[in-house]
Design an enzyme around this catalytic site. Structure first.
Site, PDB file in Angstrom:
ATOM      1  N   PRO A   3     -28.425  77.019  25.965  1.00 26.20           N
ATOM      2  CA  PRO A   3     -27.094  76.465  25.680  1.00 26.20           C
ATOM      3  C   PRO A   3     -25.963  77.317  26.239  1.00 26.20           C
ATOM      4  CG  PRO A   3     -28.475  76.226  23.767  1.00 26.20           C
ATOM      5  CD  PRO A   3     -29.267  77.036  24.765  1.00 26.20           C
ATOM      6  N   CYS A   4     -24.977  76.637  26.831  1.00 21.46           N
ATOM      7  CA  CYS A   4     -23.936  77.350  27.561  1.00 21.46           C
ATOM      8  C   CYS A   4     -22.572  77.307  26.880  1.00 21.46           C
ATOM      9  CB  CYS A   4     -23.805  76.773  28.972  1.00 21.46           C
ATOM     10  SG  CYS A   4     -23.262  75.039  29.004  1.00 21.46           S
ATOM     11  N   GLN A   5     -22.393  76.490  25.842  1.00 26.70           N
ATOM     12  CA  GLN A   5     -21.052  76.300  25.297  1.00 26.70           C
ATOM     13  C   GLN A   5     -20.415  77.616  24.851  1.00 26.70           C
ATOM     14  OE1 GLN A   5     -23.720  74.545  24.533  1.00 26.70           O
ATOM     15  NE2 GLN A   5     -23.269  72.390  24.174  1.00 26.70           N
ATOM     16  N   ASP A   6     -21.220  78.525  24.329  1.00 29.16           N
ATOM     17  CA  ASP A   6     -20.666  79.765  23.797  1.00 29.16           C
ATOM     18  C   ASP A   6     -20.309  80.783  24.880  1.00 29.16           C
ATOM     19  OD1 ASP A   6     -20.869  79.099  20.975  1.00 29.16           O
ATOM     20  OD2 ASP A   6     -23.024  79.157  21.307  1.00 29.16           O
ATOM     21  N   PHE A   7     -20.693  80.500  26.128  1.00 29.67           N
ATOM     22  CA  PHE A   7     -20.347  81.385  27.230  1.00 29.67           C
ATOM     23  C   PHE A   7     -19.360  80.736  28.195  1.00 29.67           C
ATOM     24  CE2 PHE A   7     -24.781  82.505  26.067  1.00 29.67           C
ATOM     25  CZ  PHE A   7     -24.534  83.778  25.588  1.00 29.67           C
TER      26      PHE A   7
END
Length: 419
Positions: free
Chosen positions: A121-125
């Site tokens: 998952p990429c949302q937090d980066f």
């Protein structure tokens, strides 16, 4: 490694699979725009017409896939069944749950895995998000944690659960993907690289991650992703180990694909960028189409506040990044003259202001035109996969053509690498 005919087939375990952009790229044998490849490219199976080609089948076979999104499972299963797969391959559960079940004694992950893929998952980066990174307060299903505190099971640390899967199945090679923003978030990149290298008791050579711009690989989109590639040391031959552990890896051992198109780089030897017009020109307008993925689209009105999504795509250039969390802000296929639309000829021909359809988003992402993203229920009432779900899974995906370039590069080095 399995045998099919006289060829060795590399078994792939896919994590955070989404609707299968990375998986499809590794499988190959899908329809792609002709301009995404040189005319004499040996990876082309056949020419379908003046604009489209069928790519050859690669020697990779997906034997396991997972994601938490039911919409992704529906899309993946519907398309991948043409490779002989059924829904049993796809596990719609969190990687945290799957690893815990495996450690408790269940046989979750297949044996004899050659490759692990994972777009954690990429949302937090992402620079478009809050960039919480390792301090994410959302759990492995993307929901706010009750204690509002990060943990080892938070969305920002799911890469570490991918690392645990690598510990369990010991693939010869793994490929992990995330947003470009990760490399500019403190020492996050270095921590992730070190953690991946520690898999199987420090058993992996993890090459310096590279940011790949999709436009440089025949994708009509300004999409940048950081790619981590790790290779199991005890499977490599001595020459490969020496090359991959050197400060300057020789090009003949470098697993990252070389650019094919001059999108963000100047090189006269490369092909011209693929434009949005190249991939969209064959599509009919929604009211004339019989394709469910082209017939409906976001009706969110134009906003003059400058928020993202309030622009029309440029037909003679690449598109902006297709996003998942668009919330009605997906870009416009065309704007009206009142709102500054530049597609004058289309407007003069009576074509109306509207946002991109799921099909158009998918084509920009280089999904094949026969991939269904909007599906009605057999009764005709309601949808198995709606347009909002389609936008979400398309925006989350790795462009298949980019993944195909990664896969074919790795495939070309397989015998050079491994004992």
């Amino acid at each position: 490694m399995a045998e099919e005919g006289n060829e060795q087939v590399h078994r792939v375990l896919s994590l955070f699979s989404g609707c299968g952009g990375m998986d499809l790229g590794f499988e190959g044998h899908f329809i792609a725009n002709k301009k995404s490849f040189p005319t004499d490219d040996e990876r082309i199976d056949c020419e379908l017409n003046d604009n489209w080609v069928l790519l050859k089948k690669n020697n990779f076979k997906t034997v396991f896939a997972n994601d938490i999104l039911p919409e992704a499972q529906v899309a993946w299963t519907e398309y991948m069944r043409r490779f002989g797969y059924d829904s049993n391959i796809y596990h719609c559960q969190s990687i945290v749950e799957l690893v815990k079940m495996q450690k408790a004694g269940a046989n979750i992950f297949p044996k004899n895995i050659d490759v692990v893929l994972g777009g954690f998952p990429c949302q937090d980066f992402s620079v478009a998000g809050k960039r919480m990174g390792f301090d994410s307060q959302k759990d492995d299903y993307g929901k706010k944690r009750e204690d509002n505190k990060p943990s080892e099971e938070s969305r920002g640390k799911l890469y570490y659960w991918m690392k645990q899967v690598i510990d369990i199945v010991r693939p010869k090679i793994f490929v992990a993907e995330n947003v470009k923003g990760l490399v500019n978030l403190g020492n996050v990149k270095d921590i992730i690289q070190k953690d991946f290298a520690s898999a199987d008791g420090n058993g992996y050579i993890v090459l310096p991650p590279q940011v790949l711009h999709a436009g440089n690989y025949g994708v009509p989109e300004s999409r940048e992703r950081v790619i981590f590639i790790g290779i199991r040391k005890d499977a490599l031959n001595p020459k490969a180990i020496e090359a991959l552990e050197s400060d300057n890896i020789p090009e003949e051992y470098n697993p990252y694909p070389s650019p094919t198109h001059a999108c963000t780089i100047k090189d006269d030897s490369l092909l011209s960028p693929v434009t949005t017009y190249d991939v969209l020109k064959d599509l009919k307008e929604p009211e004339e189409s019989l394709d469910e993925s082209q017939m409906i689209y976001s009706k969110a009105k134009f906003q003059s506040n400058g928020s993202q999504g309030q622009i029309e795509i440029k037909l003679d250039k690449i598109a902006p990044t297709i996003r998942s969390e668009h919330h009605g802000n997906i870009e416009f296929r065309r704007l009206s003259a009142e709102h500054g639309g530049k597609h004058t000829r289309e407007l003069e021909n009576g074509l109306k202001e509207r946002r991109l359809t799921p099909r158009e988003c998918a084509m920009i992402q280089t999904f094949p035109p026969d991939y269904n993203f909007v599906m009605k229920r057999p009764t005709g009432r309601g949808y198995i996969l709606s347009s909002s779900g389609a936008y979400k899974v398309i925006g989350n995906a790795v462009p298949p053509v980019l993944a195909f370039n990664i896969a074919t590069r790795i495939e070309s080095l397989w015998d050079k690498y491994f004992i």
